[in-house]
Design a protein around this motif. Structure first.
Motif, PDB file in Angstrom:
ATOM      1  N   ASP A 168      13.234  11.440 -45.053  1.00 22.82           N
ATOM      2  CA  ASP A 168      12.783  11.726 -43.688  1.00 22.82           C
ATOM      3  C   ASP A 168      11.274  11.521 -43.524  1.00 22.82           C
ATOM      4  O   ASP A 168      10.839  10.863 -42.562  1.00 22.82           O
ATOM      5  CB  ASP A 168      13.178  13.144 -43.272  1.00 22.82           C
ATOM      6  CG  ASP A 168      14.669  13.285 -42.984  1.00 22.82           C
ATOM      7  OD1 ASP A 168      15.361  12.239 -42.911  1.00 22.82           O
ATOM      8  OD2 ASP A 168      15.144  14.426 -42.827  1.00 22.82           O
ATOM      9  N   PRO A 169      10.435  12.056 -44.425  1.00 23.89           N
ATOM     10  CA  PRO A 169       9.000  11.789 -44.284  1.00 23.89           C
ATOM     11  C   PRO A 169       8.648  10.312 -44.378  1.00 23.89           C
ATOM     12  O   PRO A 169       7.737   9.843 -43.678  1.00 23.89           O
ATOM     13  CB  PRO A 169       8.377  12.584 -45.434  1.00 23.89           C
ATOM     14  CG  PRO A 169       9.338  13.675 -45.709  1.00 23.89           C
ATOM     15  CD  PRO A 169      10.693  13.067 -45.468  1.00 23.89           C
ATOM     16  N   THR A 170       9.357   9.565 -45.227  1.00 20.85           N
ATOM     17  CA  THR A 170       9.081   8.133 -45.324  1.00 20.85           C
ATOM     18  C   THR A 170       9.323   7.442 -43.998  1.00 20.85           C
ATOM     19  O   THR A 170       8.496   6.648 -43.520  1.00 20.85           O
ATOM     20  CB  THR A 170       9.952   7.489 -46.420  1.00 20.85           C
ATOM     21  OG1 THR A 170       9.618   8.074 -47.687  1.00 20.85           O
ATOM     22  CG2 THR A 170       9.732   5.982 -46.487  1.00 20.85           C
ATOM     23  N   ASN A 171      10.448   7.736 -43.367  1.00 16.06           N
ATOM     24  CA  ASN A 171      10.743   7.126 -42.070  1.00 16.06           C
ATOM     25  C   ASN A 171       9.725   7.541 -41.013  1.00 16.06           C
ATOM     26  O   ASN A 171       9.264   6.715 -40.211  1.00 16.06           O
ATOM     27  CB  ASN A 171      12.155   7.501 -41.621  1.00 16.06           C
ATOM     28  CG  ASN A 171      13.241   6.738 -42.356  1.00 16.06           C
ATOM     29  OD1 ASN A 171      13.069   5.557 -42.662  1.00 16.06           O
ATOM     30  ND2 ASN A 171      14.347   7.386 -42.636  1.00 16.06           N
ATOM     31  N   GLU A 172       9.360   8.804 -41.001  1.00 15.89           N
ATOM     32  CA  GLU A 172       8.410   9.284 -39.997  1.00 15.89           C
ATOM     33  C   GLU A 172       7.026   8.676 -40.217  1.00 15.89           C
ATOM     34  O   GLU A 172       6.373   8.225 -39.271  1.00 15.89           O
ATOM     35  CB  GLU A 172       8.331  10.806 -40.033  1.00 15.89           C
ATOM     36  CG  GLU A 172       7.433  11.381 -38.948  1.00 15.89           C
ATOM     37  CD  GLU A 172       7.467  12.897 -38.894  1.00 15.89           C
ATOM     38  OE1 GLU A 172       6.658  13.469 -38.139  1.00 15.89           O
ATOM     39  OE2 GLU A 172       8.285  13.508 -39.625  1.00 15.89           O
ATOM     40  N   LEU A 173       6.568   8.655 -41.456  1.00 15.08           N
ATOM     41  CA  LEU A 173       5.259   8.081 -41.755  1.00 15.08           C
ATOM     42  C   LEU A 173       5.226   6.587 -41.469  1.00 15.08           C
ATOM     43  O   LEU A 173       4.217   6.056 -40.988  1.00 15.08           O
ATOM     44  CB  LEU A 173       4.884   8.352 -43.208  1.00 15.08           C
ATOM     45  CG  LEU A 173       4.563   9.810 -43.562  1.00 15.08           C
ATOM     46  CD1 LEU A 173       4.506   9.984 -45.068  1.00 15.08           C
ATOM     47  CD2 LEU A 173       3.247  10.247 -42.921  1.00 15.08           C
ATOM     48  N   HIS A 174       6.329   5.904 -41.759  1.00 13.84           N
ATOM     49  CA  HIS A 174       6.372   4.470 -41.472  1.00 13.84           C
ATOM     50  C   HIS A 174       6.219   4.215 -39.976  1.00 13.84           C
ATOM     51  O   HIS A 174       5.485   3.302 -39.569  1.00 13.84           O
ATOM     52  CB  HIS A 174       7.672   3.858 -41.981  1.00 13.84           C
ATOM     53  CG  HIS A 174       7.821   2.408 -41.640  1.00 13.84           C
ATOM     54  ND1 HIS A 174       7.055   1.426 -42.234  1.00 13.84           N
ATOM     55  CD2 HIS A 174       8.619   1.775 -40.735  1.00 13.84           C
ATOM     56  CE1 HIS A 174       7.387   0.243 -41.713  1.00 13.84           C
ATOM     57  NE2 HIS A 174       8.331   0.433 -40.812  1.00 13.84           N
ATOM     58  N   GLN A 175       6.900   4.998 -39.161  1.00 13.15           N
ATOM     59  CA  GLN A 175       6.765   4.821 -37.719  1.00 13.15           C
ATOM     60  C   GLN A 175       5.344   5.117 -37.262  1.00 13.15           C
ATOM     61  O   GLN A 175       4.798   4.426 -36.391  1.00 13.15           O
ATOM     62  CB  GLN A 175       7.749   5.722 -36.983  1.00 13.15           C
ATOM     63  CG  GLN A 175       7.793   5.460 -35.480  1.00 13.15           C
ATOM     64  CD  GLN A 175       8.109   4.011 -35.144  1.00 13.15           C
ATOM     65  OE1 GLN A 175       9.130   3.477 -35.586  1.00 13.15           O
ATOM     66  NE2 GLN A 175       7.232   3.357 -34.377  1.00 13.15           N
TER      67      GLN A 175
END
Length: 385
Positions: free
Chosen positions: A51-58
């Protein structure tokens, strides 16, 4: 999250070499190390890493959109002004990208903290995507691991999907530095994926790429290079003789030039500035004076560096750790110190991969130092509740 010691496969070295993984040992020391693995719960993987990876990528993609429209922000990244238009065009025209890696400090309990973005030329791809998956499957088959063990790893699958979506009709060239076994292994892996989805691929050494009088990039046989994956950082290319010819050339580059925005550590102060207080970010600012000592609880990093070079950290307890290196010709940042967790006598770093704008899996590195380097070991991981 825990480190579990285990038996090695007796034939893992022969297996690695038969698959082209020729850099499993570096200077007689293990790079791939399956004498232990890191075990995560599904909740840790999904909530604390995926979840943090997806959020940080966005957040990163949103920041690129902001930066390309601001010469002031591009300047704060030490990108040469001559390349602003090229970078801006590559973003606005939607030039496709393949992959990136975030480096995290995570101990299984506290929130994941982003240490760095590696979005232009990240390595450790083959071992994360393919070899550790093979370790899992073979270890289960041989009874070395429980049958219900799993792994956070769809990197290979998502790379196949990303290449298939490109729908390229002309040859795709993959370039790495002459003599680099690790870089050649990475590009060979990507070439294999391209071939599997029907794209004709060719290898070329970076040093053998030519430029015609009319500005077309060619191989040693003067054949046009229509698509080029270059395992060579944009910050280097900007200062090389061929760099000035890229904007007007008819070659499609992977990764695209807008990745230069995310591939230097100057982006980290901007991420903090526009997302101040985010639980997965560390307070970061441009270092105003690198002649001053690093304050306690902070890390000094150059905008452009590789594999831990020129990094200096100062723990709250007063310990100073630093690595020398050649990257002294650009600004530095100061980043809040987030210590890597210690397991046995090693410090552990998690690399979280993004493929096709989605979190896709992790790789685990460990070192006897708080600074992860090119010699740091790669250990496999699994999910087991």
């Amino acid at each position: 999250m825990k480190k579990v010691h285990c038996a090695e496969r007796h034939d893992w070295q022969q297996t690695a070499e038969s698959l082209g993984f020729l850099f499993h040992t570096i200077d007689d020391e293990p790079y791939w190390d399956e004498r232990a693995y890191y075990q995560f719960t599904l909740k840790q993987i999904e909530n604390d890493l995926e979840d943090p990876t997806n959020e940080l990528h966005q957040m990163c993609m949103d920041l690129v959109a902001r930066v390309v429209d601001s010469e002031e922000l591009l300047g704060r990244l030490s990108i040469p002004p001559a390349f602003y238009d090229m970078i801006r065009t590559s973003w606005r025209e939607g030039h496709p990208h393949l992959y990136g890696r975030m480096d995290f400090s995570y101990d299984g309990q506290r929130p994941t903290k982003l240490l760095e973005l590696n979005y232009d030329t990240p390595t450790s791809l083959y071992e994360a995507a393919a070899f550790q998956w093979g370790w899992l499957e073979q270890s289960i088959e041989r009874g070395l691991l429980p049958k219900h063990a799993d792994q956070f790893n769809s990197i290979d699958t998502k790379l196949h999907q990303a290449f298939a979506q490109l729908q390229l009709k002309q040859p795709f060239y993959f370039a790495s530095a002459k003599g680099s076994v690790e870089d050649k292994g990475t590009t060979d892996y990507l070439r294999l994926i391209a071939e599997k989805v029907g794209i004709e691929s060719r290898h070329i050494d970076l040093e053998d790429i030519g430029l015609t009088a009319d500005g077309r990039f060619v191989d040693l046989e003067d054949r046009w290079i229509p698509h080029l994956f270059k395992l060579h950082a944009w910050e280097f290319i900007f200062h090389e003789p061929f760099g000035a010819a890229i904007a007007q050339s008819d070659t499609q580059f992977f990764e695209p030039s807008w990745k230069a925005i995310l591939s230097n550590k100057g982006i980290l102060p901007l991420l903090w500035e526009f997302n101040r207080g985010h639980p997965n970010l560390l307070e970061t600012r441009v270092d105003p004076d690198i002649t001053m000592a690093v304050p306690k609880g902070w890390v000094r990093k150059p905008f452009f560096s590789r594999e831990g070079a020129n990094i200096e950290l100062h723990t709250e307890q007063g310990l100073i750790v630093k690595e020398d290196g050649p990257y002294t010709d650009a600004p530095f940042i100061l980043q809040e110190f987030a210590p890597l967790p210690r397991f046995d006598d090693s410090y552990t770093l998690i690399g979280s991969w993004v493929i096709g704008d989605q979190a896709a899996g992790i790789g685990v590195r460990e070192d006897n130092s708080l600074i992860t380097k090119d010699s740091s070991r790669f250990l496999p991981h699994l999910i087991l509740d």
